[in-house]
Design an enzyme around this catalytic site. Structure first.
Site, PDB file in Angstrom:
ATOM      1  N   GLN A 258      40.023  -8.623  80.447  1.00 16.57           N
ATOM      2  CA  GLN A 258      41.231  -8.058  81.067  1.00 16.57           C
ATOM      3  C   GLN A 258      42.508  -8.521  80.350  1.00 16.57           C
ATOM      4  O   GLN A 258      43.580  -8.596  80.964  1.00 16.57           O
ATOM      5  CB  GLN A 258      41.292  -8.433  82.549  1.00 16.57           C
ATOM      6  CG  GLN A 258      40.293  -7.670  83.409  1.00 16.57           C
ATOM      7  CD  GLN A 258      40.612  -6.171  83.450  1.00 16.57           C
ATOM      8  OE1 GLN A 258      41.752  -5.744  83.317  1.00 16.57           O
ATOM      9  NE2 GLN A 258      39.578  -5.365  83.646  1.00 16.57           N
ATOM     10  N   SER A 259      42.404  -8.807  79.069  1.00 18.21           N
ATOM     11  CA  SER A 259      43.559  -9.317  78.323  1.00 18.21           C
ATOM     12  C   SER A 259      44.751  -8.348  78.345  1.00 18.21           C
ATOM     13  O   SER A 259      44.634  -7.208  77.890  1.00 18.21           O
ATOM     14  CB  SER A 259      43.135  -9.575  76.877  1.00 18.21           C
ATOM     15  OG  SER A 259      44.274  -9.750  76.051  1.00 18.21           O
ATOM     16  N   ASN A 260      45.879  -8.819  78.860  1.00 14.20           N
ATOM     17  CA  ASN A 260      47.117  -8.026  78.804  1.00 14.20           C
ATOM     18  C   ASN A 260      47.568  -7.883  77.361  1.00 14.20           C
ATOM     19  O   ASN A 260      48.105  -6.853  76.957  1.00 14.20           O
ATOM     20  CB  ASN A 260      48.230  -8.722  79.597  1.00 14.20           C
ATOM     21  CG  ASN A 260      47.861  -8.943  81.046  1.00 14.20           C
ATOM     22  OD1 ASN A 260      47.498  -8.006  81.743  1.00 14.20           O
ATOM     23  ND2 ASN A 260      47.930 -10.189  81.499  1.00 14.20           N
TER      24      ASN A 260
END
Ligand SMILES: *Cc1c(COP(=O)(O)O)cnc(C)c1O
Length: 314
Positions: free
Chosen positions: A75-77
């Protein structure tokens, strides 16, 4: 010393971001709490990676890259915003993500699907394997490629937050404390270096949301960014404070973090995220409960974004 405007930058976001006073929270805590809205930085759903990417993508462009690689958790921004930036600049992003965190097609993974991003999951615990895999794919493609490290946290990316400190100085408000989340280190290192250069008397506290040697990481990034700027400074861990707000683990919501998210949502109409900013604001509340702030102080919380995570991590 060099000036930051000497470093090539592509325009990706909308700056300066607003600084707002949190009137209700200030009343509640009996001090002056402000928020810098880097969640409104104007690309994707906003967030701190936009400032770093303005420098990093300029380098990718200067090197003639057609493919841009980066990495992070599922879920890396940062990975999502790198894909957004690459698409906008006509380059092809390839994301090599770790399996850690929520891997269903929600949150940032959904946004990547909407952008048509090439996302590949790599089953390893070691980022060195991932950077090697980038070289393998890049070489095989026969195209020029550029690798952006985890979180955009190298010396060049760190300059993004040195320039944020300049923006804070230009706001005309003098802050006693700056508080931000620390995940890969560039934001905290840039703000601390920037405070040393432009904000005399401002103390910076990093809220650690992962279990990494952040003292070393921050000092190293500060020194490397200072070298780029040719700034002759004594840099050590005495320049900043760190507070462990990781709770049950990276990207695992904490009770304090969730309470902080609800507090800002209900009192200020501002949404924090469960992985970084919720835990970081909980750290600010903890500092307040330990009487670190007096009624006449000005405290600035950096809202580093993370909206995508709200729809994936609960
Ligand atoms: C990446 C990120 C951070 C942490 O910033 P670093 O520079 O990696 O330490 C904080 N908040 C959000 C929302 C992020 O995406």
């Amino acid at each position: 010393m060099k000036s930051i405007i000497e470093f090539p930058k592509v325009s990706l976001g909308v700056f300066p971001t607003p600084i707002q006073k949190l009137e209700n929270i200030s009343r509640l805590l009996g001090t002056n709490i402000y928020i810098k809205r880097d969640d409104l930085s104007g690309l994707g759903l906003g967030g701190n990676k936009v400032r770093k990417l303005e420098f990093l993508m300029a380098q990718a462009k200067a090197e003639g890259a057609e493919i841009v690689f980066t990495t992070g958790g599922a879920q890396s921004n940062h990975a999502m915003l790198t894909a957004a930036a690459a698409g906008k600049l006509g380059m092809t992003p390839i994301l090599l993500l770790k399996n850690r965190g929520v891997t269903e097609c929600r949150g940032n993974l959904l946004l990547e699907k909407l952008m048509g991003t090439d996302v590949r999951f790599i089953d390893t615990d070691d980022y060195a394997d991932i950077y090697e895999e980038m070289d393998r794919i890049g070489n095989e493609s026969g195209k020029p490629y550029f690798k952006i490290p985890l979180g955009g946290s190298n010396a060049l990316g760190t300059l993004g937050y040195v320039s944020c400190a300049e923006e804070i100085r230009d706001s005309g408000i003098r802050f006693d404390h700056i508080v931000c989340a620390e995940g890969s280190g560039g934001t905290m290192a840039g703000l601390t270096l920037g405070a040393k250069l432009f904000l005399t008397g401002t103390h910076v506290t990093g809220m650690m949301v992962d279990r990494e040697p952040f003292e070393e990481i921050t000092v190293r990034l500060m020194r490397e960014a200072a070298d780029l700027l040719e700034a002759d400074l004594e840099i050590s861990a005495a320049d900043f404070d760190l507070l462990d707000m990781c709770g049950p683990g990276y990207a695992v919501p904490s009770e304090e973090g969730n309470a902080a998210i609800k507090l800002l949502a209900s009192r200020e109409g501002i949404f924090l995220d469960p992985v970084y900013t919720g835990k970081a604001f909980a750290g600010l509340l903890k500092m307040d409960s330990e009487n670190k702030f007096t009624p006449e102080m000005n405290v600035l919380f950096i809202h580093t974004g993370g909206a995508g995570g709200l729809f994936a991590v609960h």
